[in-house]
Write a protein that holds these residues in place. Structure first.
Motif, PDB file in Angstrom:
ATOM      1  N   SER A 165     -81.889 -14.540  10.221  1.00  0.00           N
ATOM      2  CA  SER A 165     -82.601 -14.595  11.501  1.00  0.00           C
ATOM      3  C   SER A 165     -81.649 -14.274  12.646  1.00  0.00           C
ATOM      4  O   SER A 165     -80.474 -14.659  12.636  1.00  0.00           O
ATOM      5  N   LEU A 166     -82.168 -13.557  13.629  1.00  0.00           N
ATOM      6  CA  LEU A 166     -81.404 -13.236  14.837  1.00  0.00           C
ATOM      7  C   LEU A 166     -82.054 -13.873  16.057  1.00  0.00           C
ATOM      8  O   LEU A 166     -81.992 -13.346  17.169  1.00  0.00           O
ATOM      9  N   ALA A 167     -82.688 -15.044  15.846  1.00  0.00           N
ATOM     10  CA  ALA A 167     -83.384 -15.730  16.937  1.00  0.00           C
ATOM     11  C   ALA A 167     -82.432 -16.514  17.816  1.00  0.00           C
ATOM     12  O   ALA A 167     -82.796 -16.921  18.921  1.00  0.00           O
ATOM     13  N   GLY A 168     -81.196 -16.772  17.318  1.00  0.00           N
ATOM     14  CA  GLY A 168     -80.226 -17.511  18.124  1.00  0.00           C
ATOM     15  C   GLY A 168     -80.330 -19.011  17.983  1.00  0.00           C
ATOM     16  O   GLY A 168     -79.783 -19.744  18.819  1.00  0.00           O
ATOM     17  N   VAL A 183     -86.939 -13.192  12.916  1.00  0.00           N
ATOM     18  CA  VAL A 183     -87.143 -13.017  14.362  1.00  0.00           C
ATOM     19  C   VAL A 183     -85.868 -12.504  15.026  1.00  0.00           C
ATOM     20  O   VAL A 183     -84.766 -12.888  14.643  1.00  0.00           O
ATOM     21  N   ILE A 184     -86.042 -11.637  16.021  1.00  0.00           N
ATOM     22  CA  ILE A 184     -84.931 -11.146  16.837  1.00  0.00           C
ATOM     23  C   ILE A 184     -85.095 -11.689  18.258  1.00  0.00           C
ATOM     24  O   ILE A 184     -86.197 -11.631  18.833  1.00  0.00           O
ATOM     25  N   HIS A 185     -84.030 -12.202  18.814  1.00  0.00           N
ATOM     26  CA  HIS A 185     -84.067 -12.763  20.172  1.00  0.00           C
ATOM     27  C   HIS A 185     -84.508 -11.680  21.169  1.00  0.00           C
ATOM     28  O   HIS A 185     -84.064 -10.526  21.072  1.00  0.00           O
ATOM     29  N   PRO A 186     -85.385 -12.032  22.117  1.00  0.00           N
ATOM     30  CA  PRO A 186     -85.875 -11.023  23.087  1.00  0.00           C
ATOM     31  C   PRO A 186     -84.761 -10.312  23.846  1.00  0.00           C
ATOM     32  O   PRO A 186     -84.880  -9.118  24.157  1.00  0.00           O
ATOM     33  N   VAL A 187     -83.675 -11.025  24.175  1.00  0.00           N
ATOM     34  CA  VAL A 187     -82.572 -10.386  24.904  1.00  0.00           C
ATOM     35  C   VAL A 187     -81.929  -9.306  24.040  1.00  0.00           C
ATOM     36  O   VAL A 187     -81.582  -8.219  24.525  1.00  0.00           O
ATOM     37  N   LEU A 188     -81.785  -9.586  22.754  1.00  0.00           N
ATOM     38  CA  LEU A 188     -81.221  -8.581  21.846  1.00  0.00           C
ATOM     39  C   LEU A 188     -82.129  -7.367  21.739  1.00  0.00           C
ATOM     40  O   LEU A 188     -81.660  -6.221  21.725  1.00  0.00           O
ATOM     41  N   GLN A 189     -83.434  -7.617  21.664  1.00  0.00           N
ATOM     42  CA  GLN A 189     -84.382  -6.496  21.569  1.00  0.00           C
ATOM     43  C   GLN A 189     -84.270  -5.592  22.795  1.00  0.00           C
ATOM     44  O   GLN A 189     -84.244  -4.366  22.674  1.00  0.00           O
ATOM     45  N   GLN A 190     -84.196  -6.238  23.975  1.00  0.00           N
ATOM     46  CA  GLN A 190     -84.107  -5.445  25.204  1.00  0.00           C
ATOM     47  C   GLN A 190     -82.810  -4.641  25.241  1.00  0.00           C
ATOM     48  O   GLN A 190     -82.799  -3.464  25.636  1.00  0.00           O
ATOM     49  N   TYR A 191     -81.717  -5.280  24.807  1.00  0.00           N
ATOM     50  CA  TYR A 191     -80.410  -4.606  24.801  1.00  0.00           C
ATOM     51  C   TYR A 191     -80.417  -3.403  23.859  1.00  0.00           C
ATOM     52  O   TYR A 191     -79.922  -2.324  24.200  1.00  0.00           O
ATOM     53  N   VAL A 248     -82.410   2.369  20.518  1.00  0.00           N
ATOM     54  CA  VAL A 248     -82.525   1.911  19.130  1.00  0.00           C
ATOM     55  C   VAL A 248     -83.956   1.413  18.878  1.00  0.00           C
ATOM     56  O   VAL A 248     -84.517   0.682  19.700  1.00  0.00           O
ATOM     57  N   ILE A 249     -84.534   1.819  17.751  1.00  0.00           N
ATOM     58  CA  ILE A 249     -85.849   1.322  17.340  1.00  0.00           C
ATOM     59  C   ILE A 249     -85.668  -0.060  16.716  1.00  0.00           C
ATOM     60  O   ILE A 249     -84.862  -0.236  15.800  1.00  0.00           O
ATOM     61  N   VAL A 250     -86.414  -1.034  17.211  1.00  0.00           N
ATOM     62  CA  VAL A 250     -86.282  -2.414  16.752  1.00  0.00           C
ATOM     63  C   VAL A 250     -87.536  -2.806  15.974  1.00  0.00           C
ATOM     64  O   VAL A 250     -88.658  -2.663  16.467  1.00  0.00           O
TER      65      VAL A 250
END
Length: 567
Positions: free
Chosen positions: A243-246, A292-300, A306-308
């Motif tokens: 998980s990359l949710a932090g 899950v990926i943290h929203p900040v990471l997705q935006q970055y 990069v396609i997320v």
């Protein structure tokens, strides 16, 4: 205070098959399964008595799983059939109906079980012979045999509610998808690929399609816009199973020391951002996470083109790894090695109804494909998915044994005629070897053959007459108002498998199934004749179903006592 209540004694039932209640339940189970058998089988609504999801089906795996019973013999038969279906995906109803018919025949005649076991050996030995009259070699140089086999499986499930054109379309798609999972240039041990099925409700069945590669549903508009601009060169891919949710809970087991005044959330997020920065420096254009990926990471990541893709689920991780060649990253504490990255040739956007999907095409040879299945409503679509999975399994079995058996009840009637003829030739020798009289042996043979013929007759539910020709011993069906005598003059009629046709120039006689007729040696149909069978059954699945049916029936007939704990 229930622990102080005295235990009730167990109930011991002697000779359960002599119990009227047990026999009634076995007869009801046989009627239930028999009524579902074949392309015109009757559908069943399955639901519990407290509400919940209602399933409409005629497949043995769904029916037997849903049908609960307090009767141990019924549960024994259920477990045996379900185990067969879990291994072979086909011929579950055949095995169940034959098993129950054998039990019924043996109980009525009081026959010995060792006769059934011997006749099972005769059947399997005959089916393994090259000159077997109901065995068809499959030609892999042409897809026609595979399509016929696939269509036989698809057409046997009436809950799919398919027209002839739709059944043929799905059968062709199933064969095409199967062939895409077989590697072309794979040295050494060959590993088959995967078919990923995606359902689209509310669209015509003829809109169903198969695509090489993987189609993943996307809801992110930004990723779709990015994907439309990435079509040229192979794209680097990274897969995360962690998980990359932090969250702290996602960092793994162990002791975490936190200094006073330190914001742990910010520290974890900074570590994840460093990870994303290294990934971008390595040229990754497709970032996939099982969770899950943290929203900040997705935006970055999106800001750097990069396609997320997040929350793809564990079911898609293996196909993604096989398609891209990437190794899923399970920890966040080490540098990602170069060998963990994978590639895709191209990324494009495809739309099916309300679903927008990202199409990932492999860089090299890959045995992964996606089958888009469309149907008019949820019930039909769910049944169609099950049928396509079964069809895929049946087609894979042909790689182990490139043969099929004649369908439409012709294998059953042919086997019955062969056993009758073979047994009459060896009655003295076999009766002596089995330790029974010739009369007992012939009664056992007749009961076994009647059971096989009753399975063939169970294919039809509209009041027609089941016949057998006295030349090839194939199964024929006539409408209730038709006369057997007219078959010799009529043309265009064909047997259940479609291999034998009637006509004025054909010298053949017919008789009703389960009626007395002279025993004969069934003649094999010429192998080089232009007519090909229209209905085929899986050789591997059916021969195992035959073994399961006979062995389970013998086991049930051998049960002397049933002991039930009522506490």
């Amino acid at each position: 205070m229930s622990r102080f209540v005295k235990k009730s004694p167990s109930i011991c039932t002697d000779r359960p098959l002599d119990n009227t209640d047990v026999c009634t339940k076995l007869r009801l189970l046989k009627q239930l399964l028999r009524s579902c058998f074949g392309p015109t089988g009757r559908l069943k609504h399955v639901h519990n008595n407290i509400g919940g999801h209602v399933v409409t089906t005629s497949t043995s795996s769904v029916l037997l799983t849903a049908a609960t019973s307090s009767q141990p013999l019924i549960n024994l038969i259920k477990s045996s059939i379900l185990h067969h279906v879990s291994r072979f995906s086909d011929c579950g109803l055949f095995a169940a109906v034959l098993c129950l018919s054998l039990i019924e025949e043996a109980k009525q005649c009081g026959l010995r079980r060792n006769v059934n076991k011997h006749l099972l050996g005769v059947c399997t030995a005959y089916l393994q012979q090259e000159d077997c009259g109901c065995k068809v070699p499959l030609d892999f140089c042409s897809s026609q045999d595979l399509i016929t086999l696939s269509r036989s499986v698809v057409s046997s499930k009436p809950a799919c509610v398919l027209t002839e054109a739709e059944a043929l379309h799905i059968s062709r798609l199933a064969v095409r998808a199967f062939l895409l999972t077989v590697p072309c240039n794979s040295p050494g041990t060959v590993t088959l690929g995967r078919i990923v099925s995606v359902g689209v409700e509310g669209h015509p069945v003829l809109n169903s399609e198969v695509f090489p590669g993987l189609l993943v549903e996307m809801h992110d508009v930004f990723c779709l816009k990015t994907a439309e601009n990435l079509r040229s060169e192979p794209l680097r891919v990274v897969l995360f199973s962690a998980s990359l949710a932090g969250d702290l809970s996602e960092l793994g087991d162990g002791i975490i020391q936190v200094h006073p005044g330190v914001d742990t959330d910010s520290q974890i997020l900074d570590q994840l951002l460093e990870l994303c920065e290294r990934v971008i420096e390595d040229g990754v254009k497709l970032f996939v996470c099982q969770k899950v990926i943290h929203p900040v990471l997705q935006q970055y990541l999106r800001r750097h083109g990069v396609i997320v893709m997040e929350r793809v689920g564990i079911s898609l991780m293996e196909p993604l790894a096989l398609l891209t060649g990437a190794l899923p990253v399970a920890t966040l504490h080490t540098t990602i090695p170069a060998k963990a990255y994978g590639t895709v040739k191209e990324v494009s956007v495809k739309e099916f109804g309300s679903k927008t999907m990202l199409h990932l095409e492999p860089s090299g040879e890959s045995a992964i494909c996606t089958m888009i299945l469309c149907h008019r409503n949820e019930t039909m679509l769910s049944e169609l998915k099950v049928v396509c999975q079964q069809t895929e399994h049946v087609l894979r079995l042909t790689l182990r044994e490139p043969s099929a058996l004649l369908g439409g009840g012709c294998t059953e009637t042919h086997l019955a005629a062969y056993i009758r003829h073979k047994s009459m030739e060896e009655v003295t020798e076999k009766a002596s070897a089995l330790g029974c009289s010739q009369t007992e042996y012939l009664l056992g043979v007749e009961g076994f053959c009647r059971s096989l013929e009753s399975v063939a007759a169970a294919l039809h539910h509209d009041g027609g007459n089941s016949l057998i020709d006295l030349t090839h011993a194939h199964h024929w069906t006539l409408p209730a108002d038709a006369m057997t005598e007219n078959m010799e003059d009529s043309s265009g009629l064909c047997c259940g498998c479609g291999l034998v046709k009637s006509g004025p120039k054909v010298d053949m006689k017919w008789t009703h199934l389960n009626t007395e007729h002279p025993q004969f040696s069934p003649a094999a149909v010429l192998k080089d004749r232009p007519v090909q069978p229209h209905v085929l059954d899986s050789f591997t699945a059916k021969i195992n179903a035959l073994q399961v049916a006979v062995e389970t029936a013998n086991l049930v007939l051998d049960v002397r006592f049933v002991i039930q704990d009522t506490n």
